[in-house]
Design a protein around this motif. Structure first.
Motif, mmCIF file in Angstrom:
data_model
loop_
_atom_site.group_PDB
_atom_site.id
_atom_site.type_symbol
_atom_site.label_atom_id
_atom_site.label_comp_id
_atom_site.label_asym_id
_atom_site.label_seq_id
_atom_site.Cartn_x
_atom_site.Cartn_y
_atom_site.Cartn_z
ATOM 1 N N ARG A 4 0.814 -1.207 0.000
ATOM 2 C CA ARG A 4 0.000 0.000 0.000
ATOM 3 C C ARG A 4 0.852 1.263 0.000
ATOM 4 O O ARG A 4 0.420 2.319 -0.439
ATOM 5 N N TRP A 5 2.098 1.157 0.503
ATOM 6 C CA TRP A 5 2.979 2.322 0.591
ATOM 7 C C TRP A 5 4.138 2.235 -0.400
ATOM 8 O O TRP A 5 4.988 3.126 -0.422
ATOM 9 N N GLN A 6 4.151 1.194 -1.209
ATOM 10 C CA GLN A 6 5.239 1.042 -2.161
ATOM 11 C C GLN A 6 5.249 2.163 -3.195
ATOM 12 O O GLN A 6 6.294 2.639 -3.617
ATOM 13 N N TRP A 7 4.042 2.603 -3.604
ATOM 14 C CA TRP A 7 3.952 3.678 -4.593
ATOM 15 C C TRP A 7 4.574 4.973 -4.081
ATOM 16 O O TRP A 7 5.167 5.738 -4.832
ATOM 17 N N LEU A 8 4.471 5.183 -2.748
ATOM 18 C CA LEU A 8 5.038 6.393 -2.178
ATOM 19 C C LEU A 8 6.556 6.308 -2.146
ATOM 20 O O LEU A 8 7.244 7.289 -2.427
ATOM 21 N N ALA A 9 7.064 5.145 -1.805
ATOM 22 C CA ALA A 9 8.518 4.963 -1.771
ATOM 23 C C ALA A 9 9.119 5.084 -3.163
ATOM 24 O O ALA A 9 10.250 5.553 -3.322
ATOM 25 N N GLN A 10 8.388 4.670 -4.189
ATOM 26 C CA GLN A 10 8.882 4.733 -5.557
ATOM 27 C C GLN A 10 8.579 6.063 -6.224
ATOM 28 O O GLN A 10 9.013 6.297 -7.351
ATOM 29 N N GLY A 11 7.822 6.920 -5.544
ATOM 30 C CA GLY A 11 7.452 8.198 -6.131
ATOM 31 C C GLY A 11 8.608 9.181 -6.146
ATOM 32 O O GLY A 11 9.645 8.980 -5.518
ATOM 33 N N ASP A 12 8.387 10.293 -6.872
ATOM 34 C CA ASP A 12 9.420 11.319 -6.960
ATOM 35 C C ASP A 12 9.205 12.379 -5.876
ATOM 36 O O ASP A 12 8.396 12.207 -4.958
ATOM 37 N N ALA A 13 9.934 13.483 -6.005
ATOM 38 C CA ALA A 13 9.868 14.528 -4.986
ATOM 39 C C ALA A 13 8.480 15.161 -4.904
ATOM 40 O O ALA A 13 8.026 15.534 -3.814
ATOM 41 N N VAL A 14 7.787 15.287 -6.034
ATOM 42 C CA VAL A 14 6.455 15.885 -6.027
ATOM 43 C C VAL A 14 5.475 15.003 -5.254
ATOM 44 O O VAL A 14 4.679 15.490 -4.442
ATOM 45 N N THR A 15 5.538 13.709 -5.508
ATOM 46 C CA THR A 15 4.641 12.778 -4.809
ATOM 47 C C THR A 15 4.880 12.806 -3.306
ATOM 48 O O THR A 15 3.934 12.906 -2.511
ATOM 49 N N ARG A 16 6.139 12.738 -2.918
ATOM 50 C CA ARG A 16 6.451 12.738 -1.491
ATOM 51 C C ARG A 16 6.149 14.098 -0.863
ATOM 52 O O ARG A 16 5.676 14.166 0.284
ATOM 53 N N GLY A 17 6.423 15.165 -1.587
ATOM 54 C CA GLY A 17 6.121 16.493 -1.059
ATOM 55 C C GLY A 17 4.634 16.698 -0.848
ATOM 56 O O GLY A 17 4.208 17.295 0.150
ATOM 57 N N THR A 18 3.822 16.199 -1.782
ATOM 58 C CA THR A 18 2.372 16.310 -1.641
ATOM 59 C C THR A 18 1.876 15.513 -0.441
ATOM 60 O O THR A 18 1.032 15.987 0.323
ATOM 61 N N ALA A 19 2.422 14.313 -0.282
ATOM 62 C CA ALA A 19 2.041 13.498 0.878
ATOM 63 C C ALA A 19 2.452 14.168 2.181
ATOM 64 O O ALA A 19 1.698 14.171 3.161
ATOM 65 N N ALA A 20 3.644 14.755 2.202
ATOM 66 C CA ALA A 20 4.107 15.439 3.411
ATOM 67 C C ALA A 20 3.241 16.658 3.716
ATOM 68 O O ALA A 20 2.934 16.941 4.884
ATOM 69 N N LEU A 21 2.815 17.372 2.670
ATOM 70 C CA LEU A 21 1.954 18.537 2.876
ATOM 71 C C LEU A 21 0.605 18.122 3.450
ATOM 72 O O LEU A 21 0.077 18.779 4.360
ATOM 73 N N LEU A 22 0.038 17.043 2.946
ATOM 74 C CA LEU A 22 -1.231 16.553 3.490
ATOM 75 C C LEU A 22 -1.074 16.116 4.942
ATOM 76 O O LEU A 22 -1.963 16.358 5.768
ATOM 77 N N LEU A 23 0.055 15.488 5.241
ATOM 78 C CA LEU A 23 0.299 15.075 6.628
ATOM 79 C C LEU A 23 0.401 16.299 7.537
ATOM 80 O O LEU A 23 -0.171 16.313 8.640
ATOM 81 N N ALA A 24 1.112 17.328 7.084
ATOM 82 C CA ALA A 24 1.236 18.556 7.886
ATOM 83 C C ALA A 24 -0.121 19.223 8.076
ATOM 84 O O ALA A 24 -0.434 19.714 9.172
ATOM 85 N N MET A 25 -0.943 19.254 7.024
ATOM 86 C CA MET A 25 -2.286 19.818 7.137
ATOM 87 C C MET A 25 -3.124 19.048 8.145
ATOM 88 O O MET A 25 -3.853 19.637 8.952
ATOM 89 N N SER A 26 -3.016 17.726 8.104
ATOM 90 C CA SER A 26 -3.795 16.894 9.021
ATOM 91 C C SER A 26 -3.383 17.145 10.471
ATOM 92 O O SER A 26 -4.236 17.328 11.349
ATOM 93 N N VAL A 27 -2.081 17.181 10.724
ATOM 94 C CA VAL A 27 -1.596 17.419 12.088
ATOM 95 C C VAL A 27 -2.036 18.793 12.573
ATOM 96 O O VAL A 27 -2.523 18.957 13.701
#
Length: 217
Positions: A4-27
């Motif tokens: 389920r998280w393999q796509w994130l590990a294989q993603g580029d900087a944009v994918t990881r940055g977007t995920a990190a931004l959503l995590l920061a928004m959630s927190v």
């Protein structure tokens, strides 16, 4: 690693940055939600008791002491009354030359703005997160699909399984965006109702203070 998280590990900087931004928004949204929930519940419980205790006090200084213990967030309104009285002795200033009623009205208006701003704390952030999170998630999904399709460039035969997997994983970003936005939107609306009720109580308290102290020095 979990698929389920393999796509994130294989993603580029944009994918990881977007995920990190959503995590920061959630927190950030959950911090605001918890702080506001505790604060608004406490204020709604304190308001009638503190206002009742104020009017049962023998004089204004003792009433202020009671508010410091039972409803400190209401103190700016009492301080406005005291500030209006202090200005009465400074007749050399424009403020001191105003009528007692006008001075009191001016100070109460400023106090209401201060208390209202404190009550509104975090509401702008919740509104912004509820509005922006779905679009951030959609951006992550679109970019993830683009990344998945780019990885298949040059492949002679593309099966449905090869395409459905990466696309389905990219759609997780849209779901994550909604998961961040929905609690923020619900909290914003619920807190807005509680804040409106407290504003009504504050307006009534300010009106009573003005009616009682407008003609006194």
């Amino acid at each position: 690693m979990d698929a389920r998280w393999q796509w994130l590990a294989q993603g580029d900087a944009v994918t990881r940055g977007t995920a990190a931004l959503l995590l920061a928004m959630s927190v950030a949204s959950w911090v605001v939600i918890l702080v506001q929930l505790v604060g608004l519940v406490r204020r709604r419980r304190q308001a009638p008791q503190a206002m009742g205790a104020f009017w049962q006090a023998a004089d204004l200084p003792f009433a202020r002491v009671l508010l410091e213990k039972q409803g400190p967030w209401l103190l700016p309104l009492v301080q406005a009354v005291q500030a209006a009285r202090t200005e009465a002795s400074a007749e050399a200033t424009l403020a001191g030359q105003s009528a007692q009623e006008d001075r009191l009205m001016r100070h109460l208006r400023v106090a209401l703005q201060q208390v209202g701003a404190r009550l509104q704390w975090g509401q702008t952030m919740l509104a912004s997160i509820s509005a922006l999170a779905p679009f951030v998630g959609l951006l992550g999904t679109v970019w993830g699909i683009h990344h998945a399709l780019a990885a298949l460039t040059g492949v002679q035969q593309v099966s449905l399984d090869q395409l459905a997997g990466p696309v389905g994983e990219a759609l997780v970003m849209t779901a994550a965006g909604l998961a961040v936005a929905i609690p923020a939107a619900l909290a914003y609306n619920l807190f807005g109702r509680s804040i409106a009720l407290l504003d009504e109580a504050l307006d009534g308290f300010a009106h009573d203070l003005h009616a009682h102290f407008a003609g006194r020095r």
